[in-house]
Design a protein around this motif. Structure first.
Motif, PDB file in Angstrom:
ATOM      1  N   ASP A  21       4.499  -7.394  -1.104  1.00 53.83           N
ATOM      2  CA  ASP A  21       3.805  -6.320  -1.737  1.00 53.83           C
ATOM      3  C   ASP A  21       2.484  -5.296  -1.357  1.00 53.83           C
TER       4      ASP A  21
ATOM      5  N   THR B 133       1.998  -1.466  -6.455  1.00 49.27           N
ATOM      6  CA  THR B 133       1.117  -1.981  -7.534  1.00 49.27           C
ATOM      7  C   THR B 133      -0.376  -0.761  -6.930  1.00 49.27           C
ATOM      8  N   ARG B 134      -1.045  -0.853  -7.934  1.00 44.57           N
ATOM      9  CA  ARG B 134      -2.253   0.485  -7.575  1.00 44.57           C
ATOM     10  C   ARG B 134      -3.103  -0.617  -7.552  1.00 44.57           C
TER      11      ARG B 134
ATOM     12  N   VAL C  97      -0.024  -1.444  -1.877  1.00 36.59           N
ATOM     13  CA  VAL C  97      -1.278  -1.744  -2.806  1.00 36.59           C
ATOM     14  C   VAL C  97      -1.274  -0.298  -2.309  1.00 36.59           C
TER      15      VAL C  97
ATOM     16  N   ARG D 126       3.170   4.179  -7.865  1.00 40.30           N
ATOM     17  CA  ARG D 126       3.664   3.104  -8.539  1.00 40.30           C
ATOM     18  C   ARG D 126       4.997   2.634  -7.707  1.00 40.30           C
TER      19      ARG D 126
END
Length: 306
Positions: free
Chosen positions: A192, A296-297, A194, A263
């Protein structure tokens, strides 16, 4: 001309032999390592140009300094001797082309590095060297480690300058500790990351494990496809890796075009490299495995810092 200048010029002339072998430069270079325990002795017949008919003996236990390396093909070894009395010598021994230096007899050696496909030898120093050489050497014991590390060497040798009858004869014995393991790096990107809606940048992260303390440089590329548009941004970073611990890294990619990161999935690729702390002059480089990362933000506090 000062003594220091004349010695430097003479050393350059003799060291030209080493440079031509590729032992000091290029991809096959290996950094000379100080010898822990070693001796070098040579005696010349009357009329031998290198020794002047004298006997020379050096021992690390007596404060003389010896350094040795092998080329990356392990065809040849290069030894330098710095006597505590100011003497300085070098010795180059090479197996025939396509062979690794091993226990055995090497007759018909000629001047290294100009020995072509045959065995090579070159012993000189204190401002004296040979233009042409004939000789031979016998290796009684030899053991190598990574990156041209020489753990053991026991060899006797005979050398004749300029086709002459007078000979230089001697023996070198080297005993170094078992070689340390070469640096190993394992880089794993996290699944993950950002992105910032404020500036369109993406931050990726991961872990790094190494088997020796090292400062590791990271470079890579983040790639995303959105609405048939390819978004790319390079990243770079540096992390101090401690042996036996897991280090964490983070790096931010700035998109090169006008479309920001968004995203969704991106692919992270790249490389990591560091200087091997156990082998001077050697750089270890590994690929950062291509990894799919979900962006993701970023939280507002993080987004403002990206």
């Amino acid at each position: 001309m000062t003594m220091r200048t004349s010695r430097a010029i003479a050393a350059t002339l003799i060291a030209g032999v080493v440079t031509a072998t590729g032992l000091l430069t290029g991809a096959t270079a290996a950094q000379a390592e100080p010898v822990t325990a070693g001796t070098f002795t040579m005696t010349g017949d009357p009329g031998d140009y290198i020794t002047g008919g004298a006997t020379y003996s050096y021992d690390t236990a007596a404060g003389d300094r010896l350094s040795i390396r092998a080329d990356d093909q392990l065809r040849g070894v290069y030894l330098s001797i710095d006597g505590r009395n100011g003497d300085w010598w070098s010795m180059d021994l090479k197996a025939p082309a396509g062979q690794q230096l091993a226990v055995g007899n090497y007759p018909d050696a000629t001047r290294a590095p100009f020995s072509g496909a045959g065995a090579g030898i070159d012993i000189g120093g204190n401002g004296r060297g040979c233009n042409t050489i004939t000789g031979s050497f016998v290796v009684a014991d030899v053991a190598f480690g990574p990156h041209g590390y020489v753990e053991r060497l026991d060899a006797t040798f005979e050398q004749h300058c300029e086709g002459g009858t007078p000979a230089l004869r001697g023996r070198v014995v080297i005993g170094n500790p078992p070689p340390p393991a070469p640096l190993e790096l394992t880089v794993t990107p996290a699944a993950d990351g950002v992105f910032s809606k404020l500036n369109g940048k993406a931050t990726v992260n991961g872990t790094l494990v190494c088997n020796a303390n090292a400062t590791v440089q990271l470079t890579g590329l983040v790639t995303q496809v959105k609405n048939k548009v390819i978004i790319r941004g390079p990243f770079s970073g540096r992390v101090n890796c401690v042996q036996g611990e897991t280090a964490h890294w983070s790096a931010t990619a700035d998109p090169t075009g006008t479309t920001p990161f968004q995203r969704g999935k991106v692919e992270v690729t790249g490389n990591a490299w560091a200087n091997d702390p156990n082998y001077q002059g050697k750089t270890v480089e590994v690929e950062i495995p291509p990894t799919t990362v979900m962006l993701t933000r970023a939280p507002a506090a993080v987004e403002a810092l990206m």
